[in-house]
Design a protein around this motif. Structure first.
Motif, PDB file in Angstrom:
ATOM      1  N   ILE A   1       0.833  -1.204   0.000  1.00  0.00           N
ATOM      2  CA  ILE A   1       0.000   0.000   0.000  1.00  0.00           C
ATOM      3  C   ILE A   1       0.868   1.255   0.000  1.00  0.00           C
ATOM      4  O   ILE A   1       0.592   2.221  -0.723  1.00  0.00           O
ATOM      5  N   GLY A   2       1.943   1.252   0.788  1.00  0.00           N
ATOM      6  CA  GLY A   2       2.833   2.403   0.820  1.00  0.00           C
ATOM      7  C   GLY A   2       3.454   2.677  -0.532  1.00  0.00           C
ATOM      8  O   GLY A   2       3.642   3.845  -0.919  1.00  0.00           O
TER       9      GLY A   2
ATOM     10  N   VAL B   1      13.131   1.906  10.865  1.00  0.00           N
ATOM     11  CA  VAL B   1      11.850   2.492  10.484  1.00  0.00           C
ATOM     12  C   VAL B   1      10.919   1.388  10.013  1.00  0.00           C
ATOM     13  O   VAL B   1      11.329   0.243   9.819  1.00  0.00           O
ATOM     14  N   SER B   2       9.673   1.738   9.792  1.00  0.00           N
ATOM     15  CA  SER B   2       8.676   0.739   9.424  1.00  0.00           C
ATOM     16  C   SER B   2       8.723   0.411   7.935  1.00  0.00           C
ATOM     17  O   SER B   2       9.254   1.179   7.122  1.00  0.00           O
ATOM     18  N   ASP B   3       8.130  -0.738   7.587  1.00  0.00           N
ATOM     19  CA  ASP B   3       7.976  -1.101   6.179  1.00  0.00           C
ATOM     20  C   ASP B   3       7.193  -0.022   5.440  1.00  0.00           C
ATOM     21  O   ASP B   3       7.452   0.255   4.262  1.00  0.00           O
ATOM     22  N   LEU B   4       6.210   0.588   6.115  1.00  0.00           N
ATOM     23  CA  LEU B   4       5.368   1.594   5.473  1.00  0.00           C
ATOM     24  C   LEU B   4       6.185   2.801   5.027  1.00  0.00           C
ATOM     25  O   LEU B   4       6.026   3.285   3.908  1.00  0.00           O
ATOM     26  N   VAL B   5       7.084   3.288   5.887  1.00  0.00           N
ATOM     27  CA  VAL B   5       7.908   4.447   5.529  1.00  0.00           C
ATOM     28  C   VAL B   5       8.808   4.123   4.344  1.00  0.00           C
ATOM     29  O   VAL B   5       8.953   4.934   3.420  1.00  0.00           O
ATOM     30  N   ILE B   6       9.408   2.944   4.352  1.00  0.00           N
ATOM     31  CA  ILE B   6      10.257   2.543   3.223  1.00  0.00           C
ATOM     32  C   ILE B   6       9.429   2.427   1.951  1.00  0.00           C
ATOM     33  O   ILE B   6       9.862   2.842   0.872  1.00  0.00           O
ATOM     34  N   GLY B   7       8.211   1.869   2.066  1.00  0.00           N
ATOM     35  CA  GLY B   7       7.340   1.762   0.903  1.00  0.00           C
ATOM     36  C   GLY B   7       6.942   3.118   0.358  1.00  0.00           C
ATOM     37  O   GLY B   7       6.873   3.318  -0.858  1.00  0.00           O
ATOM     38  N   LEU B   8       6.689   4.069   1.253  1.00  0.00           N
ATOM     39  CA  LEU B   8       6.261   5.415   0.843  1.00  0.00           C
ATOM     40  C   LEU B   8       7.384   6.216   0.198  1.00  0.00           C
ATOM     41  O   LEU B   8       7.110   7.170  -0.545  1.00  0.00           O
ATOM     42  N   THR B   9       8.623   5.861   0.478  1.00  0.00           N
ATOM     43  CA  THR B   9       9.746   6.675   0.003  1.00  0.00           C
ATOM     44  C   THR B   9      10.626   5.934  -1.006  1.00  0.00           C
ATOM     45  O   THR B   9      10.494   6.130  -2.210  1.00  0.00           O
TER      46      THR B   9
ATOM     47  N   GLY C   1      -6.549 -12.599  -0.539  1.00  0.00           N
ATOM     48  CA  GLY C   1      -7.389 -13.607   0.087  1.00  0.00           C
ATOM     49  C   GLY C   1      -8.318 -13.033   1.135  1.00  0.00           C
ATOM     50  O   GLY C   1      -8.643 -11.837   1.124  1.00  0.00           O
ATOM     51  N   ASP C   2      -8.722 -13.871   2.059  1.00  0.00           N
ATOM     52  CA  ASP C   2      -9.695 -13.458   3.063  1.00  0.00           C
ATOM     53  C   ASP C   2      -9.156 -12.407   4.032  1.00  0.00           C
ATOM     54  O   ASP C   2      -9.925 -11.646   4.622  1.00  0.00           O
ATOM     55  N   LEU C   3      -7.834 -12.357   4.206  1.00  0.00           N
ATOM     56  CA  LEU C   3      -7.261 -11.398   5.150  1.00  0.00           C
ATOM     57  C   LEU C   3      -7.344  -9.972   4.652  1.00  0.00           C
ATOM     58  O   LEU C   3      -7.443  -9.031   5.435  1.00  0.00           O
ATOM     59  N   GLY C   4      -7.290  -9.793   3.344  1.00  0.00           N
ATOM     60  CA  GLY C   4      -7.321  -8.456   2.788  1.00  0.00           C
ATOM     61  C   GLY C   4      -6.008  -7.718   3.032  1.00  0.00           C
ATOM     62  O   GLY C   4      -5.024  -8.277   3.525  1.00  0.00           O
ATOM     63  N   LEU C   5      -5.986  -6.436   2.697  1.00  0.00           N
ATOM     64  CA  LEU C   5      -4.824  -5.589   2.907  1.00  0.00           C
ATOM     65  C   LEU C   5      -5.075  -4.713   4.131  1.00  0.00           C
ATOM     66  O   LEU C   5      -5.918  -3.816   4.098  1.00  0.00           O
ATOM     67  N   VAL C   6      -4.357  -4.981   5.198  1.00  0.00           N
ATOM     68  CA  VAL C   6      -4.505  -4.187   6.419  1.00  0.00           C
ATOM     69  C   VAL C   6      -3.824  -2.841   6.217  1.00  0.00           C
ATOM     70  O   VAL C   6      -2.676  -2.765   5.776  1.00  0.00           O
ATOM     71  N   MET C   7      -4.545  -1.758   6.536  1.00  0.00           N
ATOM     72  CA  MET C   7      -4.024  -0.416   6.341  1.00  0.00           C
ATOM     73  C   MET C   7      -3.598   0.169   7.688  1.00  0.00           C
ATOM     74  O   MET C   7      -4.379   0.219   8.637  1.00  0.00           O
ATOM     75  N   ALA C   8      -2.348   0.601   7.766  1.00  0.00           N
ATOM     76  CA  ALA C   8      -1.814   1.156   9.009  1.00  0.00           C
ATOM     77  C   ALA C   8      -2.567   2.420   9.402  1.00  0.00           C
ATOM     78  O   ALA C   8      -2.977   3.199   8.529  1.00  0.00           O
ATOM     79  N   PRO C   9      -2.776   2.658  10.701  1.00  0.00           N
ATOM     80  CA  PRO C   9      -3.478   3.869  11.153  1.00  0.00           C
ATOM     81  C   PRO C   9      -2.836   5.160  10.642  1.00  0.00           C
ATOM     82  O   PRO C   9      -3.533   6.110  10.280  1.00  0.00           O
ATOM     83  N   SER C  10      -1.487   5.203  10.601  1.00  0.00           N
ATOM     84  CA  SER C  10      -0.808   6.414  10.125  1.00  0.00           C
ATOM     85  C   SER C  10      -1.097   6.684   8.661  1.00  0.00           C
ATOM     86  O   SER C  10      -1.139   7.833   8.214  1.00  0.00           O
ATOM     87  N   LEU C  11      -1.310   5.604   7.901  1.00  0.00           N
ATOM     88  CA  LEU C  11      -1.645   5.757   6.491  1.00  0.00           C
ATOM     89  C   LEU C  11      -2.999   6.440   6.336  1.00  0.00           C
ATOM     90  O   LEU C  11      -3.168   7.351   5.515  1.00  0.00           O
TER      91      LEU C  11
END
Length: 391
Positions: A98-99, A236-244, A294-304
């Protein structure tokens, strides 16, 4: 910088352990950087090979160059984002998936358009203002609405992917009303392989598609692995690396296309490439990623949900007043875009490090820089409306 503790017996040291995944998440930054570059090269080369093979194959079956340009070639520039996002989901790294998309869209508008406009003021086609930018805005709003419950389900992904298919069909149908000059332009750029050329046979064209897909798969694997390595090493988080880092890396085809178009004087292509790619990133990349989750879907981080998606939406909204003021992106507007991207990345770094300067930095941005920019854009729109009679 936060110091990360490693579980006993897991330290790989030096070059790390090279296995089928090529790199363990505990690898140091130099090794992650090498893996990132290798993955990026595979993604870019794989996308080019895939587009070449698919385009030639489609043209050899009699599909018009205009349709090929609007579908295969247009989607080809987003192939790295698609491969990385789907690959990250398969690895269970949904934050990177997602990031990558959200960060790529922010990067596309602020960095690519900003840099391209600094090279030469960019012309904005009226169709972009009336149709493509509103569609990009609609896709951004849809992502926000679907993610408010904290996840993108498989059903959400199916809806988004169905919309990108419908959007593609709409563009193809609309293209039939294009002028002959527009059709001739595509025909000049996209031609079937010459008789007797090495890539003239359907078997070779199919092989190119296969090679391109394999390169995309392996490239996405390496890029995701290196992203995890960066995140662990930098604390740092996976999200920050994904965003940048990941977002900027997977946007390299768009960077090359838009800057080349600006240098050649094809200023409307530079803008259209960014807007179209942003729409496909949301609907296509996240749509397919949601389907394979699948059934789990893509969990979106609160900061996102609380910050980054709103930045993406604000960036998309900012396109309208900028594009409408004289139907061009001036050099100073490009400079503002580029400055905001630097400010956004600086905020992410400060937030990731929980730096003491973060409150002051946020206060200056929100109480001075952002309001000043909004007022400037509003004044420009009012002056533009007063100077140009309604049509």
């Amino acid at each position: 910088m936060q110091v990360l503790s490693r579980p006993a017996g897991r330290y790989t040291g030096g070059l790390g352990i090279l296995d089928a995944r090529c790199i363990e998440p505990t690898s140091p930054i130099p090794m992650s950087l090498l893996t990132f570059v290798a993955g990026l090269i595979l993604l870019v080369v794989g996308a080019n090979i895939l587009v070449r093979g698919a385009s030639k194959l489609a043209l050899s079956f009699g599909i018009s160059p205009l349709v090929v340009g609007l579908t295969i070639v247009a989607f080809g520039t987003s192939a790295p984002e698609l491969a990385v996002s789907v690959g990250a989901v398969m690895d269970g790294r949904t934050d990177i998936a997602i990031g990558n998309v959200v960060g790529s869209n922010i990067f596309n508008v602020l960095f690519i358009l900003g840099l391209s406009a600094l090279i030469t003021p960019l012309v904005v086609n009226i169709q972009l203002i009336r149709q493509e930018v509103p569609i990009m805005l609609g896709a951004s709003l849809l992502l926000l609405a679907l993610g408010l419950d904290g996840r993108l389900s498989m059903t959400d992904g199916g809806l988004m992917f169905a919309l990108v298919l419908a959007y593609t069909v709409f563009l193809v149908v609309q293209s039939r009303r294009e002028t002959q000059a527009a059709k001739d332009e595509f025909a000049g750029e996209l031609q079937p392989a010459a008789q007797g050329a090495w890539d003239s046979h359907w078997a070779v064209q199919t092989g190119l598609i296969g090679v391109g897909l394999v390169a995309l798969v392996f490239g996405s694997d390496l890029l995701v692995d290196s992203a995890v390595g960066f995140a662990k090493a930098m604390g740092v988080s996976d999200l920050v690396i994904g965003l940048t880092i990941v977002a900027a890396g997977t946007s390299m085809p768009e960077v090359a296309t838009s800057i080349a178009a600006a240098l050649k004087g094809e200023r409307d292509i530079a803008v259209g490439n960014v807007v179209g790619s942003s729409t496909f990133n949301i609907l296509g990349c996240l749509g397919l990623s949601g389907l394979v989750s699948g059934d789990l879907g893509l969990v979106m981080a609160p900061s996102l949900l609380s910050f980054d998606i709103w930045v993406m939406l604000a960036v998309a909204l900012a396109c309208l007043p900028v594009f409408m003021t004289g139907r061009e992106i001036a050099r100073w507007e490009g400079g503002v875009f580029l400055g905001y991207y630097i400010a956004y990345v600086a905020y992410l770094i400060l937030a990731a490090q929980q730096h003491d300067a973060l409150p002051a930095y946020s206060g200056v941005m929100m109480s001075f820089v952002v309001p000043l920019t909004v007022v400037t854009l509003v004044v420009m729109m009012i002056r533009r409306s007063a100077a140009v009679p309604a049509q």
